[in-house]
Write an enzyme that holds these catalytic residues in place. Sequence first.
Site, PDB file in Angstrom:
ATOM      1  CG  ASN A 220     -33.061   8.216 -49.187  1.00  0.00           C
ATOM      2  OD1 ASN A 220     -32.306   7.269 -49.120  1.00  0.00           O
ATOM      3  ND2 ASN A 220     -32.790   9.392 -48.611  1.00  0.00           N
ATOM      4  CG  LEU A 221     -36.434  11.433 -44.523  1.00  0.00           C
ATOM      5  CD1 LEU A 221     -35.022  11.508 -43.960  1.00  0.00           C
ATOM      6  CD2 LEU A 221     -37.049  12.835 -44.605  1.00  0.00           C
TER       7      LEU A 221
ATOM      8  CG  ASP B  38     -43.341  18.545 -53.461  1.00  0.00           C
ATOM      9  OD1 ASP B  38     -43.479  19.729 -53.821  1.00  0.00           O
ATOM     10  OD2 ASP B  38     -42.664  18.208 -52.471  1.00  0.00           O
TER      11      ASP B  38
ATOM     12  CG  ASN C 251     -38.772  12.941 -55.564  1.00  0.00           C
ATOM     13  OD1 ASN C 251     -37.999  13.897 -55.475  1.00  0.00           O
ATOM     14  ND2 ASN C 251     -39.980  12.945 -55.037  1.00  0.00           N
TER      15      ASN C 251
ATOM     16  CG  HIS D 115     -47.866  14.036 -64.290  1.00  0.00           C
ATOM     17  ND1 HIS D 115     -48.000  12.679 -64.509  1.00  0.00           N
ATOM     18  CD2 HIS D 115     -48.554  14.646 -65.293  1.00  0.00           C
ATOM     19  CE1 HIS D 115     -48.748  12.479 -65.585  1.00  0.00           C
ATOM     20  NE2 HIS D 115     -49.091  13.650 -66.079  1.00  0.00           N
TER      21      HIS D 115
END
Length: 291
Positions: A184-185, A66, A140, A71
């Site tokens: 965030n999680l 990911d 993200n 990038h």
Amino acid sequence: MSYAATPFRVARKLDIHRVALIPKKDEQRPREFADTLGRWLRHRGVEVCENTICADLDLIVVLGGDGTLLHIAEAAARHSIPVLGINMGNLGFLTELTEAETLPALERLLTSEVTIENRLMLRARLHSQGDHATYRYALNDVVITKNVLDRLLNLSTTADGQLITTYRADGLIFSSPTGSTAYNLSAGGPLVYPGLATITVTPICPFMLGSRPIILPADMTIATRYQATGSNERAQVIIDGQPFWEMADGDQLEIKTARHFLRLVVSSSRDYFAILRNKLHWGSPEQVGPR
């Protein structure tokens, strides 16, 4: 821009003549697999380049994880180039195809319709002493964080000019729906289905327990002003894991949704919830309670 007017998921046939292969840097296996894919594509009449992104590409294939896809996300979104992610380690949230699935997936791309998801991106810029930085883009998240030894940050945050609150915390995370499964999680924020048009604001280790994450509409402009308690204190702005700016007292960070989506080619063999079950171990034996 109306984000609701753009469908999240579409099925379409891609006309593929030129493909860029982006292997993970400094690792041998992704480079070797890129060579294999390059030969396979050239044998089928497709022009192939490596580690180069330009406007006339028909597809970008990322080989790594990911992080490698993050990038190149900004450049791919700016040029509306579909991206196919091949994970060279564990299954990723974005690079969801395995090596074994790659050639069949490419065959489908060349011959039939595939599913593409339009992933919302964020754009951020820093207003500092009258100067405006150029926008930077995130798939993200955009994060304001303190240095290790600094005191809690005071971050006065508004949505469309209306005060939300002044957060006292180690930092703030502004995440897209795609980024809800990232930092965030880890910070206790909610999972957000990637097809929703939202921005999530999540405080990092807030001083007050009442400081909770909030999910806002995608068409809002969010601004956060840094209120330093000392002349030498600074906050850092990190975009998709990369440090970009330092914030001094009075500086303001502006967050909006981007005008361009990342066009992500997704697997036909698994869906978003299957990835969540795999990555978060939902339904694993250790999570099954007593009967």
